[in-house]
Design an enzyme around this catalytic site. Sequence first.
Site, mmCIF file in Angstrom:
data_model
loop_
_atom_site.group_PDB
_atom_site.id
_atom_site.type_symbol
_atom_site.label_atom_id
_atom_site.label_comp_id
_atom_site.label_asym_id
_atom_site.label_seq_id
_atom_site.Cartn_x
_atom_site.Cartn_y
_atom_site.Cartn_z
ATOM 1 N N GLU A 41 80.731 65.852 62.398
ATOM 2 C CA GLU A 41 79.684 66.071 62.867
ATOM 3 C C GLU A 41 79.429 67.583 63.143
ATOM 4 O O GLU A 41 80.212 68.428 63.720
ATOM 5 C CB GLU A 41 79.379 65.535 64.284
ATOM 6 C CG GLU A 41 79.464 63.830 64.096
ATOM 7 C CD GLU A 41 78.156 63.313 63.252
ATOM 8 O OE1 GLU A 41 77.204 64.078 62.829
ATOM 9 O OE2 GLU A 41 78.066 62.176 63.070
ATOM 10 N N CYS A 61 75.589 59.637 59.343
ATOM 11 C CA CYS A 61 77.157 60.225 59.101
ATOM 12 C C CYS A 61 76.843 61.279 57.869
ATOM 13 O O CYS A 61 76.307 60.573 56.792
ATOM 14 C CB CYS A 61 77.991 59.371 59.226
ATOM 15 S SG CYS A 61 79.521 59.870 58.325
#
Length: 235
Positions: free
Chosen positions: A108, A2
């Site tokens: 993302e 992440c």
Amino acid sequence: MCGRFTQYEPRSHYIEALNPDVELALAIDEVPIDRYNVAPGSRVLLINQREDKLHLDPVRWGYQPTWAKDAKRPPMINARVETVATSRMFKPLFEHGRALVMADGWYEWKKSPSDPKVKQPYFIYHRFHAPLFFAAISRYHPDTLETPDDDGFVIVTAQSNEGLVDIHDRRPLVLGAAEANQWLNPDITSSTALTLLTEGAVSADDFAWHAVSKSVGNIRNNGAELIQKIPSPLV
């Protein structure tokens, strides 16, 4: 993954969702944190348990032990659940530095199948806008006057499944409140902690996502507009 996430609600918002009856080391306030673009290398409020109390400490996102620095390896920001309990770098943190990152969602970048250089950022969040608790592991010394160079934390990640895999093949490992409280308990065994990660993660069905502006790619940008849905995504 992440690489960016948000932490914009007041501290109380997360703690009440985690455990409203828990004893805190310090009082928490109702002031919004207002971070819409948390990036690696910055200090992030990390939830950890010490002496039966929950603490919120600012810890650098990224971990680079001395031997890794000597080998000129860059700081790590994520640890794979598949190896987090056994790898040379992360095993000590897994056993003695379990923590939680409180968040509202994460970003993302989805690549175009026809041109991998074209990427569209997406904001991923709980479909009921509930607080998220990322499993994390850390090494830091809250009681020292000077912070050691190798203090920091990483977020545990897992393979994406179901619809999330269409955005990215990895995801932060988000724990439910009950599992998150267990994860913080320093008295549980490493085996139990690993089971929490493999069996206690929030289901992909509980998440929603939408395309957002490419402005999130610039770490200097920070505002609520970064999580707003855009009408015409590139991918």
